[in-house]
Every structure is written in C-alpha cells, then in structure tokens.
Write a protein that holds these residues in place. Structure first.
Motif, PDB file in Angstrom:
ATOM      1  N   TYR A 162       0.899  -1.126   0.067  1.00 18.19           N
ATOM      2  CA  TYR A 162       0.109  -0.131   0.137  1.00 18.19           C
ATOM      3  C   TYR A 162       0.684   1.220   0.041  1.00 18.19           C
ATOM      4  O   TYR A 162       0.511   2.318  -0.539  1.00 18.19           O
ATOM      5  N   GLN A 163       1.910   1.266   0.461  1.00 16.70           N
ATOM      6  CA  GLN A 163       2.738   2.545   0.889  1.00 16.70           C
ATOM      7  C   GLN A 163       3.487   2.764  -0.517  1.00 16.70           C
ATOM      8  O   GLN A 163       3.841   3.942  -0.903  1.00 16.70           O
ATOM      9  N   THR A 164       4.039   1.691  -1.223  1.00 18.94           N
ATOM     10  CA  THR A 164       4.958   1.902  -2.367  1.00 18.94           C
ATOM     11  C   THR A 164       4.112   2.543  -3.639  1.00 18.94           C
ATOM     12  O   THR A 164       3.139   2.232  -3.849  1.00 18.94           O
ATOM     13  N   ARG A 165       4.889   3.243  -4.279  1.00 23.67           N
ATOM     14  CA  ARG A 165       4.387   3.920  -5.536  1.00 23.67           C
ATOM     15  C   ARG A 165       5.187   3.595  -6.771  1.00 23.67           C
ATOM     16  O   ARG A 165       4.989   4.023  -7.842  1.00 23.67           O
ATOM     17  N   ASP A 166       6.280   2.692  -6.546  1.00 23.59           N
ATOM     18  CA  ASP A 166       7.242   2.485  -7.378  1.00 23.59           C
ATOM     19  C   ASP A 166       6.702   1.056  -7.918  1.00 23.59           C
ATOM     20  O   ASP A 166       6.650   0.068  -7.453  1.00 23.59           O
ATOM     21  N   ARG A 167       6.429   1.048  -9.088  1.00 24.92           N
ATOM     22  CA  ARG A 167       5.799  -0.267  -9.906  1.00 24.92           C
ATOM     23  C   ARG A 167       6.752  -1.248  -9.627  1.00 24.92           C
ATOM     24  O   ARG A 167       6.476  -2.696  -9.595  1.00 24.92           O
ATOM     25  N   LEU A 168       7.959  -1.201 -10.007  1.00 27.14           N
ATOM     26  CA  LEU A 168       9.137  -2.186 -10.014  1.00 27.14           C
ATOM     27  C   LEU A 168       9.191  -2.878  -8.342  1.00 27.14           C
ATOM     28  O   LEU A 168       9.190  -4.085  -8.442  1.00 27.14           O
ATOM     29  N   HIS A 169       9.080  -2.112  -7.531  1.00 32.53           N
ATOM     30  CA  HIS A 169       9.056  -2.513  -6.169  1.00 32.53           C
ATOM     31  C   HIS A 169       7.831  -3.306  -5.964  1.00 32.53           C
ATOM     32  O   HIS A 169       7.823  -4.225  -5.052  1.00 32.53           O
ATOM     33  N   PHE A 170       6.720  -2.828  -6.275  1.00 36.40           N
ATOM     34  CA  PHE A 170       5.437  -3.119  -6.137  1.00 36.40           C
ATOM     35  C   PHE A 170       5.311  -4.782  -6.651  1.00 36.40           C
ATOM     36  O   PHE A 170       4.833  -5.441  -6.090  1.00 36.40           O
ATOM     37  N   GLU A 171       5.800  -4.961  -7.930  1.00 37.82           N
ATOM     38  CA  GLU A 171       5.899  -6.181  -8.647  1.00 37.82           C
ATOM     39  C   GLU A 171       6.867  -7.282  -7.646  1.00 37.82           C
ATOM     40  O   GLU A 171       6.190  -8.436  -7.502  1.00 37.82           O
ATOM     41  N   ARG A 172       8.022  -6.766  -7.260  1.00 38.07           N
ATOM     42  CA  ARG A 172       8.645  -7.660  -6.415  1.00 38.07           C
ATOM     43  C   ARG A 172       7.927  -7.939  -5.046  1.00 38.07           C
ATOM     44  O   ARG A 172       7.994  -9.221  -4.717  1.00 38.07           O
ATOM     45  N   LEU A 173       7.355  -6.975  -4.393  1.00 33.42           N
ATOM     46  CA  LEU A 173       6.527  -7.334  -3.260  1.00 33.42           C
ATOM     47  C   LEU A 173       5.350  -8.237  -3.602  1.00 33.42           C
ATOM     48  O   LEU A 173       5.247  -9.073  -2.846  1.00 33.42           O
ATOM     49  N   ALA A 211      -2.695  -2.965  -8.061  1.00 34.49           N
ATOM     50  CA  ALA A 211      -1.803  -2.103  -8.539  1.00 34.49           C
ATOM     51  C   ALA A 211      -2.438  -0.844  -9.265  1.00 34.49           C
ATOM     52  O   ALA A 211      -2.054   0.073  -9.478  1.00 34.49           O
ATOM     53  N   CYS A 212      -3.563  -1.099 -10.066  1.00 31.00           N
ATOM     54  CA  CYS A 212      -4.187  -0.081 -10.766  1.00 31.00           C
ATOM     55  C   CYS A 212      -4.861   0.913  -9.961  1.00 31.00           C
ATOM     56  O   CYS A 212      -4.648   1.995 -10.217  1.00 31.00           O
ATOM     57  N   ALA A 213      -5.240   0.414  -9.038  1.00 28.05           N
ATOM     58  CA  ALA A 213      -5.928   1.265  -8.031  1.00 28.05           C
ATOM     59  C   ALA A 213      -5.056   2.340  -7.099  1.00 28.05           C
ATOM     60  O   ALA A 213      -5.286   3.351  -6.995  1.00 28.05           O
ATOM     61  N   LEU A 214      -3.862   1.567  -6.966  1.00 31.91           N
ATOM     62  CA  LEU A 214      -2.850   2.219  -6.385  1.00 31.91           C
ATOM     63  C   LEU A 214      -2.138   3.506  -7.354  1.00 31.91           C
ATOM     64  O   LEU A 214      -1.717   4.641  -7.063  1.00 31.91           O
TER      65      LEU A 214
END
Length: 221
Positions: A162-173, A211-214
């Motif tokens: 929820y906190q990240t706005r970096d898509r690459l980091h989001f994908e890793r998480l 991811a789209c919602a964020l």
C-alpha cells in the motif's frame, strides 16, 4: 455507511471527516455517535458488512446439496478472491488505513469483526467435510480459526504494498506475497488432510487490480 464509503472513495479516508459524513446524510452528530464512537468504528463496521456481502455471493453455492465440502470451500475462497478483484479500488479507498504501520490495533479490530462473519462459515464447511471424510482434522473449529489467522498473516507485506508508488518495487512485493500465499495454501492442505496443491489462495488478478487502484488517486464520484 453508504455515504461514508462514497466519501472515502471520492476524497480518501484522511480527507473525509465525521462532519462531512453526517452532512451528506443529513443527520446530527448525536445520531452518528449513537451508532459509532469514532471513524475507526465505522471502518470496522464497513469491513464486517463487506464480509457479509462476500459471504452472500457464495450463499447459493454453499447451500448446494450436490457439492461436496471441498467444492464448497474452494468456491467460497474463489468468491473472496473474485470479490476483492472486482472491488479493488473501493477496498483501497475504504480500508487503506488498516494497512498503515501505526494502525495495528484498527487492523486487529477489523479482522476480529470479519472473523465473526467468516469463521462460522468455514467451520460449517469443515464439519461437513469431516463427516464426508473429505477432510481429516480432529478440531474443525480450531482448523477454521487457524485458517483465518493464516489468511491475515501477511499484514506487514501488504503495508509495504500500500505504501509503495514504485511499480517495480510493487511487482517484487507482489511476487513475494504470491509465493507466501502459495505456501499458506499448502499449510491449509495439511491442516485439512488434503493432497498438496488442493487449496488455492494466491491470486495474481487481485494484485493487478490493486496495482491499478494504487496508480490512480481517488476521483470524484
């Protein structure tokens, strides 16, 4: 509750005050505080209502006498996953405060409220499965309690999502979360005496919807 949910979706949780909620509904503060002690209480009630709505979507399947207990359990878990995917933006706007590092108490309160709705359903399915010899567990109620605990055991990882706005980091998480959910599915298999790979918890589509919602801030509705 409907008005609060609309305002959360439009303005975000932090930017929505109790005064705005009651002004939208046209009631007094006393009327609000008759039902809820705080905005956090309202979030807890919304989570409980969401759980009831999800359960209602699975009601026909759960009552189907032609289905065995495993089919009912798989169907119920599938309904939860699909509903999360379909309502990802709404969930983000309403329940994002639960997944802040400082709001552990709100998360725990909310999960207890949801558990009061979901636990009896899981217990009933497991009792039925033991009677059919589909499941093999000596304590259906304890099994249901443990399964619920496992399904909410990834809070810290979801906080990061929820906190990240970096898509690459989001994908890793996301990949870490999917891997953990796959493992937890295996743990549930063992609790219920099922072959490994029977229970599916991981859902890529739900994470894609999140991811789209964020990616987009709440918009006027």
């Amino acid at each position: 509750m409907d008005a609060a949910q609309r305002l959360f979706a439009r303005n975000g949780y932090d930017s929505t005050s109790v005064s705005q909620i009651i002004a939208t509904v046209g009631v007094s503060k006393g009327a609000f505080y008759h039902h809820f002690e705080s905005k956090e209480d309202l979030v807890e009630a919304l989570a409980c209502r969401y759980a009831r709505q999800t359960s209602a979507l699975a009601e026909a399947e759960l009552a189907d006498p032609t289905l065995d207990a495993f089919s009912k359990l798989a169907g119920f878990l599938g309904t939860i996953r699909r509903h999360k995917t379909e309502t990802a933006a709404e969930l983000r706007a309403t329940f994002e405060p639960m997944f802040r590092a400082e709001n552990l108490q709100l998360f725990e309160r909310t999960q207890r409220a949801v558990g009061e709705v979901v636990r009896p359903i899981l217990t009933r399915i497991i009792v039925e499965g033991v009677a059919e010899q589909t499941f093999d567990t000596p304590d259906p109620e304890g099994a249901a309690e443990t399964i619920l605990h496992l399904m909410t055991s990834n809070r810290e990882l979801i906080v990061e999502l929820y906190q990240t706005r970096d898509r690459l980091h989001f994908e890793r998480l996301s990949q870490r979360l999917l891997s953990k959910m796959e493992y937890l599915g295996t743990v549930i298999d063992r609790i219920l005496g099922l072959p490994e790979g029977s229970i599916e918890l991981a859902d890529r589509s739900a994470l894609d919807a999140l991811a789209c919602a964020l990616d987009r801030p709440p918009t006027a509705a």
